[in-house]
Design a protein around this motif. Structure first.
Motif, PDB file in Angstrom:
ATOM      1  N   GLY A 199       0.787  -1.229   0.000  1.00  0.00           N
ATOM      2  CA  GLY A 199       0.000   0.000   0.000  1.00  0.00           C
ATOM      3  C   GLY A 199       0.815   1.272   0.000  1.00  0.00           C
ATOM      4  N   TYR A 200       2.077   1.220  -0.426  1.00  0.00           N
ATOM      5  CA  TYR A 200       2.995   2.353  -0.353  1.00  0.00           C
ATOM      6  C   TYR A 200       3.189   2.835   1.084  1.00  0.00           C
ATOM      7  N   GLY A 201       2.858   1.958   2.056  1.00  0.00           N
ATOM      8  CA  GLY A 201       3.080   2.291   3.459  1.00  0.00           C
ATOM      9  C   GLY A 201       4.081   1.368   4.118  1.00  0.00           C
TER      10      GLY A 201
ATOM     11  N   LEU B 233       9.392   4.430   0.399  1.00  0.00           N
ATOM     12  CA  LEU B 233       7.952   4.650   0.458  1.00  0.00           C
ATOM     13  C   LEU B 233       7.692   6.147   0.614  1.00  0.00           C
ATOM     14  N   PRO B 234       6.650   6.672  -0.022  1.00  0.00           N
ATOM     15  CA  PRO B 234       6.426   8.121  -0.007  1.00  0.00           C
ATOM     16  C   PRO B 234       6.342   8.673   1.420  1.00  0.00           C
TER      17      PRO B 234
ATOM     18  N   THR C 255      11.159  15.187  -0.829  1.00  0.00           N
ATOM     19  CA  THR C 255      10.482  16.201  -1.631  1.00  0.00           C
ATOM     20  C   THR C 255       9.798  15.500  -2.799  1.00  0.00           C
ATOM     21  N   ASN C 256       8.686  16.063  -3.268  1.00  0.00           N
ATOM     22  CA  ASN C 256       7.937  15.460  -4.385  1.00  0.00           C
ATOM     23  C   ASN C 256       7.816  13.950  -4.199  1.00  0.00           C
ATOM     24  N   LYS C 257       7.204  13.562  -3.100  1.00  0.00           N
ATOM     25  CA  LYS C 257       7.199  12.154  -2.669  1.00  0.00           C
ATOM     26  C   LYS C 257       6.591  11.220  -3.702  1.00  0.00           C
ATOM     27  N   GLN C 258       5.677  11.725  -4.532  1.00  0.00           N
ATOM     28  CA  GLN C 258       5.021  10.856  -5.505  1.00  0.00           C
ATOM     29  C   GLN C 258       5.996  10.288  -6.535  1.00  0.00           C
ATOM     30  N   ASN C 259       7.127  10.979  -6.737  1.00  0.00           N
ATOM     31  CA  ASN C 259       8.111  10.520  -7.727  1.00  0.00           C
ATOM     32  C   ASN C 259       9.145   9.551  -7.149  1.00  0.00           C
TER      33      ASN C 259
ATOM     34  N   GLY D  93      -5.892   3.454   0.007  1.00  0.00           N
ATOM     35  CA  GLY D  93      -4.702   3.578   0.847  1.00  0.00           C
ATOM     36  C   GLY D  93      -3.456   3.839   0.038  1.00  0.00           C
ATOM     37  N   SER D  94      -3.300   3.099  -1.052  1.00  0.00           N
ATOM     38  CA  SER D  94      -2.136   3.306  -1.918  1.00  0.00           C
ATOM     39  C   SER D  94      -2.162   4.701  -2.530  1.00  0.00           C
ATOM     40  N   LYS D  95      -3.332   5.092  -2.983  1.00  0.00           N
ATOM     41  CA  LYS D  95      -3.467   6.416  -3.600  1.00  0.00           C
ATOM     42  C   LYS D  95      -3.129   7.518  -2.613  1.00  0.00           C
ATOM     43  N   GLY D  96      -3.658   7.414  -1.403  1.00  0.00           N
ATOM     44  CA  GLY D  96      -3.406   8.445  -0.405  1.00  0.00           C
ATOM     45  C   GLY D  96      -1.943   8.527  -0.013  1.00  0.00           C
ATOM     46  N   ASN D  97      -1.311   7.365   0.172  1.00  0.00           N
ATOM     47  CA  ASN D  97       0.104   7.363   0.552  1.00  0.00           C
ATOM     48  C   ASN D  97       0.989   7.920  -0.552  1.00  0.00           C
TER      49      ASN D  97
END
Length: 303
Positions: free
Chosen positions: A81-83, A112-113, A119-123, A206-210
């Motif tokens: 879940g990227y967590g 993990l983000p 910075t720019n955690k999504q990348n 959950g994945s999207k939010g993280n």
């Protein structure tokens, strides 16, 4: 006496070499998008090995015996879940299965983000994924791997990261730092197990939010909705999902399969009626456990 000392030294060195399978993705002080923080990486064994708060991304390399090696390799992206990372369940156990087929299995411990340490955690996960693929290709000769036979597999959110790499490998998401970054980040093939694909209505929240935060822009959601990012150069893909998956709806795989088909990309999909989510090798299910043989046959068919 001298003979005993020499023998001890040789044994000691061989043990170091045998254990030297974990390679840092980045030189010290050159980790992209990394902020100085008090965050500490956490490893917990709770039936499976759970890793969270990754600070030092690595690859862990599992190689088959040279006599069994096919020259193929698969980078493995565990889910969580990227967590968290389900590191052995969807990582090292998969690598060991692949070794039994003569395929190098390389587990990616990706960051993990985090709003605290990045910075720019999504990348950040994609940055580590691109670097991992390039590093394996750069060291292919030393690993007894053929450069154009390097694939990837990801599970759940790791499947989202794998599909992000498979659709965004040409994106410039970090500044090149050394010769490793001259290598291509394109996987030669891609397998996705019960993957998160979309950031739209069918996503895993959950994945999207993280990954994207609480209020991502539509452009950001579209960019990471990988069914919208498929091109004719997306690698051949193997998809695996269960219809009764209540965590990541099966529509994620269906959307990606259709996008691949529409772009003329070779795709194979196996949808099981039951299995739920997060079944890994599914060794206790007499029917579902057959997916690994299907994937292996598919990898062989690509030759």
């Amino acid at each position: 006496m001298k003979y005993k000392i020499l023998l001890f030294a040789l044994i000691f060195m061989s043990q170091i070499n045998a254990q030297d399978t974990i390679i840092k993705l980045w030189p010290k002080g050159k980790v992209p998008n990394q902020l100085v923080s008090n965050d500490k990486e956490i490893h917990k064994k709770e039936g499976i090995l759970i890793i969270s708060n990754v600070q030092e991304p690595t690859i862990e390399v599992f190689l088959p015996a040279k006599q069994n090696a096919t020259g193929k390799a698969v980078l493995i992206f565990p889910g969580g879940g990227y967590g968290i990372l389900a590191y052995d369940w969807e990582g090292t156990d998969i690598a060991k299965f692949l070794n039994g087929k003569g395929i190098a299995g390389i587990v990616v411990k990706y960051r993990l983000p985090s709003d605290v340490s990045q910075t720019n955690k999504q990348n950040v996960p994609l940055i580590d994924a691109q670097r991992a693929l390039r590093m394996v290709r750069y060291h292919a000769k030393g690993f007894n791997i053929t450069k154009d036979k390097i694939g990837i597999i990801g599970f759940s959110a790791g499947g989202h990261l794998a599909s992000t790499l498979g659709t965004h490998f040409e994106e410039s998401v970090y500044v090149s730092i050394d010769d490793v970054d001259t290598e291509s980040a394109r996987p030669d093939f891609m397998a996705l197990g019960y993957p998160v694909i979309s950031m739209g209505p069918m996503t895993h929240e959950g994945s999207k939010g993280n990954l994207l935060g609480n209020n991502p822009t539509q452009n950001l959601q579209d960019y990471f909705s990988n069914e919208k990012q498929v091109t004719r150069n997306t690698p051949p893909t193997f998809l695996l999902h269960a219809t009764d998956d209540n965590a990541v709806p099966v529509e994620n795989s269906l959307l990606f399969y259709k996008a691949l088909k529409d772009k003329g990309v070779s795709a194979t999909m196996h949808i099981y009626p039951k299995g739920g989510h997060g079944f890994s090798l599914a060794l206790n299910d007499p029917y579902l456990k057959g997916w690994t043989a299907l994937m292996y046959d598919w990898i062989v068919s690509l030759e």
